[in-house]
Design an enzyme around this catalytic site. Structure first.
Site, PDB file in Angstrom:
ATOM      1  N   ARG B 240       0.865  -1.184   0.000  1.00 36.30           N
ATOM      2  CA  ARG B 240       0.000   0.000   0.000  1.00 36.30           C
ATOM      3  C   ARG B 240       0.893   1.222   0.000  1.00 36.30           C
ATOM      4  O   ARG B 240       1.412   1.637   1.029  1.00 36.30           O
ATOM      5  CB  ARG B 240      -0.901  -0.025   1.243  1.00 36.30           C
ATOM      6  CG  ARG B 240      -2.108   0.917   1.134  1.00 36.30           C
ATOM      7  CD  ARG B 240      -2.740   1.164   2.498  1.00 36.30           C
ATOM      8  NE  ARG B 240      -1.914   2.068   3.279  1.00 36.30           N
ATOM      9  CZ  ARG B 240      -1.826   2.054   4.609  1.00 36.30           C
ATOM     10  NH1 ARG B 240      -2.503   1.179   5.305  1.00 36.30           N
ATOM     11  NH2 ARG B 240      -1.041   2.925   5.233  1.00 36.30           N
ATOM     12  N   HIS B 244      -3.770   4.802   4.299  1.00 39.26           N
ATOM     13  CA  HIS B 244      -4.970   3.962   4.382  1.00 39.26           C
ATOM     14  C   HIS B 244      -6.161   4.685   3.784  1.00 39.26           C
ATOM     15  O   HIS B 244      -6.953   4.123   3.037  1.00 39.26           O
ATOM     16  CB  HIS B 244      -5.252   3.603   5.840  1.00 39.26           C
ATOM     17  CG  HIS B 244      -6.655   3.148   6.096  1.00 39.26           C
ATOM     18  ND1 HIS B 244      -7.126   1.924   5.676  1.00 39.26           N
ATOM     19  CD2 HIS B 244      -7.700   3.780   6.700  1.00 39.26           C
ATOM     20  CE1 HIS B 244      -8.396   1.810   6.029  1.00 39.26           C
ATOM     21  NE2 HIS B 244      -8.769   2.914   6.635  1.00 39.26           N
ATOM     22  N   TYR B 253       3.759   6.180  11.431  1.00 38.30           N
ATOM     23  CA  TYR B 253       4.107   4.770  11.665  1.00 38.30           C
ATOM     24  C   TYR B 253       5.114   4.189  10.670  1.00 38.30           C
ATOM     25  O   TYR B 253       5.521   3.050  10.812  1.00 38.30           O
ATOM     26  CB  TYR B 253       2.845   3.897  11.708  1.00 38.30           C
ATOM     27  CG  TYR B 253       1.899   4.040  10.523  1.00 38.30           C
ATOM     28  CD1 TYR B 253       2.125   3.327   9.351  1.00 38.30           C
ATOM     29  CD2 TYR B 253       0.787   4.878  10.598  1.00 38.30           C
ATOM     30  CE1 TYR B 253       1.252   3.454   8.277  1.00 38.30           C
ATOM     31  CE2 TYR B 253      -0.081   5.006   9.533  1.00 38.30           C
ATOM     32  CZ  TYR B 253       0.147   4.290   8.372  1.00 38.30           C
ATOM     33  OH  TYR B 253      -0.708   4.419   7.310  1.00 38.30           O
TER      34      TYR B 253
END
Lengths: 370, 341
Positions: B240, B244, B253
């Site tokens: 990805r 998100h 993160y």
């Protein structure tokens, strides 16, 4: 008796009742056809609710090639309550099949079957086993029609052996009607007699929306007249089981028979009680409530589920909205308690019994505006 | 891991390879544009699929939409585009017009957009079992990610499907991240496909950034399911590359350096190199593909801009096929008490 029952009348009624309650095992009888408010037509047979449900399922599978029965042990065993007894033998494993032991899977699979044009009739083996399937029931069964803008209807009839009264282990006796009734997209119904069970199941399975069908498991083996023809039968709304003038008892499932017992006992003391079998817990027949309570001006609602946020609150609100001007007393609720469903030894302390229902009636009849 | 036999390489002719590239460019351009739409205030949110174009286009391309059925999550725009869902009707979910999108899921054979993680995996099994009962030869494909694979419904679905030999392909896009949690904190053993052995389901783990490999693996899995052999699992290992969603902040993160190192080669660049190496495309082809993608995005954007809110009565209209009296009363009261008389 005048409009109000006297206290002594009620005390006498309670005394009678207490002795009756003590002998409940022997005195609990199914009302005769007339007393259950149902026509005993010339073709009426005497069946247990288990037999009536089995007959209904057989006829549904016979008439509707897209109907399938699925669940845990519903095949060769015929279900732990034998409701699906013999159906796999008669209709084959494609129509009546066992699933692995996982309720979310049963309901999720039912959604997919419905998307493919089937009319699934899943069984959740006991009411408490519906909890692992709640995500699928609420987020999927209840919403797929909405999410798809009506393109993917969910004609699912979810059979749930429900309520208490059989001395079963933990989470084998739960009353989930308020949980399901709160969910947009679901309909909820509970039959109280074999005749009702037969007709309501056939009706529910014929509808395009999902119906949670709550079977009162403590009534499975009680027999009563079933008129399968019953041309005038109306499967929608509530039904007046017993007419009365002084007070309306509102109940569903296994509590209907108990309320009829209460009404008979009260009648001996001149208290004339109307018993309304709500049948549909969603949608609730608000007009039937208004008609009955508009006449009797007093109401007690009885259910096995805990009091707080139980369906009795909804019933009380509907009655109050429609009958506020004529009500003689606040609507009384006689229910289970806000406790986890107790073990079998304490079951009779939890489920509303004849005494507690009579006390509720007494509180309503004695109510005076302060 | 068990092998899935019958991989059919022949179904991808030269023109198919060019078409796979065109589709990936269209999806990439629409995906990047949708992020801009969100920044411009045209849509309130979006879940990008940057980096997953090969996994989505390749798997979607292997489907036979005359008899198969897709069960997506909320990040399958590339699949939707590949199987021909109207993209204004699809993207309407991101404009907050209607949860499931405005397209007809029955006619398009693409289930409503599903926001419940792993919510539709069991539906695919039920639908697939119905194909067995009806003998249609159709197969279901259900999409989910490494994060969703933690849900119990995925286990139940794989077990049910294997027990019932349901013709369903479990297509996992393992994109490395479930919002902020990396796969190693999500999937014990590091692979969803590795679980297949426990269910007796054959599985393929495939380079999810190689559109040809994905298409071939998916075709093999579908052939396996159609032949009555039961379910199959395809795990497309991808990355990805974006956040998100448009509300996410990957900087909290993962570092940019780690992102670049882990993402691997861009799936579009890979296919571009492949086409050039095989002599199947030249610069004019790539320019044409990009121009077509831009024109398409322009049409979709105009469609989305023109899309007004649905009439409020639709809140009530689609709850039931047979609405209750109480719901009709509420709709009547809403009409009388709102400005929408």
């Amino acid at each position: 008796m005048s409009e109000h029952a006297t206290l002594s009348d009620l005390d006498a009624a309670r005394d009678n009742t207490q002795s009756a309650a003590a002998q409940r095992e022997s005195v609990e009888v199914i009302p005769a056809a007339n007393e259950s408010g149902q026509p005993a037509g010339p073709d009426a047979e005497t069946l247990s609710m288990q037999q009536a449900l089995n007959r209904a399922l057989s006829e549904i599978l016979e008439a509707d090639r897209k109907a399938v029965v699925l669940g845990e042990d519903v095949g060769q065993l015929g279900g732990v309550f034998r409701i699906t007894d013999g159906l796999q033998r008669k209709f084959g494993e494609a129509r009546v099949f066992d699933t692995p032991l996982a309720e979310s899977g049963i309901l999720g699979m039912s959604v997919g079957l419905a998307m493919a044009g089937y009319h699934p009739i899943p069984e959740v083996q006991f009411d408490g086993f519906a909890y692992p399937a709640v995500n699928q029931i609420i987020c999927q069964v209840g919403r797929m029609n909405y999410r798809s803008r009506g393109k993917l209807p969910m004609p699912i009839t979810l059979r749930v052996p429900s309520f208490g009264g059989i001395r079963a282990p933990e989470h084998h006796g739960e009353s989930l009607e308020a949980l399901f009734a709160h969910v947009p997209g679901l309909k909820v119904v509970s039959p109280s007699t074999p005749h009702e069970a037969y007709h309501l199941l056939k009706f529910a399975a014929s509808r395009p929306d999902p119906v949670v069908f709550m079977e009162p498991k403590s009534r499975y083996w009680q027999k009563g007249p079933v008129d399968t023809a019953a041309s005038g039968y109306s499967p929608e709304g509530a039904r007046v089981v017993r007419e009365g003038r002084h007070l309306t008892l509102v109940a569903w499932g296994a509590m209907v028979a108990r309320c009829l017992q209460v009404a008979e006992l009260a009648a001996e003391d001149g208290i004339d009680i109307e018993v309304l079998d709500l049948r549909w817990l969603k949608p609730i027949d608000a007009e039937a409530l208004a008609t009955s309570v508009g006449k009797t001006r007093r109401a007690v609602v009885v259910h096995e589920a805990p009091l707080t946020s139980g369906l009795g609150a909804e019933v009380a609100a509907l009655i109050t909205e429609r009958c506020f001007g004529t009500l003689k007393a606040p609507v009384e609720r006689v229910t289970g308690f806000d406790v986890p469903y107790p073990s079998g030894d304490l079951e009779d302390e939890y489920i509303p019994d004849i005494d507690r229902i009579l006390f509720g009636i007494q509180r309503v009849l004695e109510y005076r505006r302060g | 891991m068990a092998e899935i036999p019958g991989s059919d390489h022949a179904f991808l002719a030269d023109e198919d390879l060019r078409e796979l590239y065109r589709l990936m460019v269209a999806v990439r351009h629409l995906d990047e544009s949708a992020i801009r739409w969100q920044r411009q205030g045209l849509i309130p949110g979006y879940a990008p699929e940057l980096g997953q174009e090969a996994a989505q286009v390749g798997s979607g391309y292997a489907l036979d939409m005359t008899r198969d059925f897709v069960f997506p999550t909320y990040r399958e725009m590339g699949v939707a585009r590949t199987v021909g869902v109207d993209m204004v009707e699809y993207m309407s979910t991101h404009k907050a017009t209607w949860h499931g999108g405005l397209y007809d899921p029955a006619a398009t054979r693409f289930a409503p957009i599903q926001a419940v993680v792993a919510g539709s995996v069991l539906h695919a099994v039920g639908w697939a079992h119905a194909q067995t009962l009806d003998g249609t030869g159709g197969a279901a494909i259900t999409y989910f990610g490494d994060g969703a694979s933690s849900q119990g419904d995925v286990h139940e679905a794989m077990n049910f499907a294997a027990v019932m030999k349901a013709p369903v392909v479990f297509f996992i896009q393992n994109n490395g991240w479930a919002i902020s949690v990396p796969t190693e904190r999500q999937v014990a053993g590091g692979s969803v496909a590795a679980r297949a052995a426990g269910y007796g389901i054959p599985s393929l783990q495939v380079d999810g950034n190689d559109v040809v490999a994905v298409a071939e693996a998916t075709a093999a899995a579908l052939a396996h399911a159609r032949a009555g052999n039961g379910p199959a699992i395809v795990e497309a290992m991808t990355y990805r590359r974006g956040p998100h969603s448009t509300s996410d902040d990957p900087g909290r993160y993962r570092t940019l350096e780690a992102e670049r190192a882990d993402a691997g080669e861009d799936p579009l660049q890979r296919m571009r190199s492949h086409l050039v190496a095989k002599g199947l495309a030249d610069e004019a082809f790539f320019e044409e593909a990009l121009a077509a993608a831009k024109a398409e995005e322009e049409r979709i954007r105009e469609g989305i801009m023109a899309l007004g809110p649905r009439p409020g009565r639709e809140m009530f209209d689609f709850v039931y096929q047979e609405p209750t009296a109480a719901l009709k009363d509420q709709a009547r009261a809403w009409r009388e008490e709102s400005e929408h008389v």
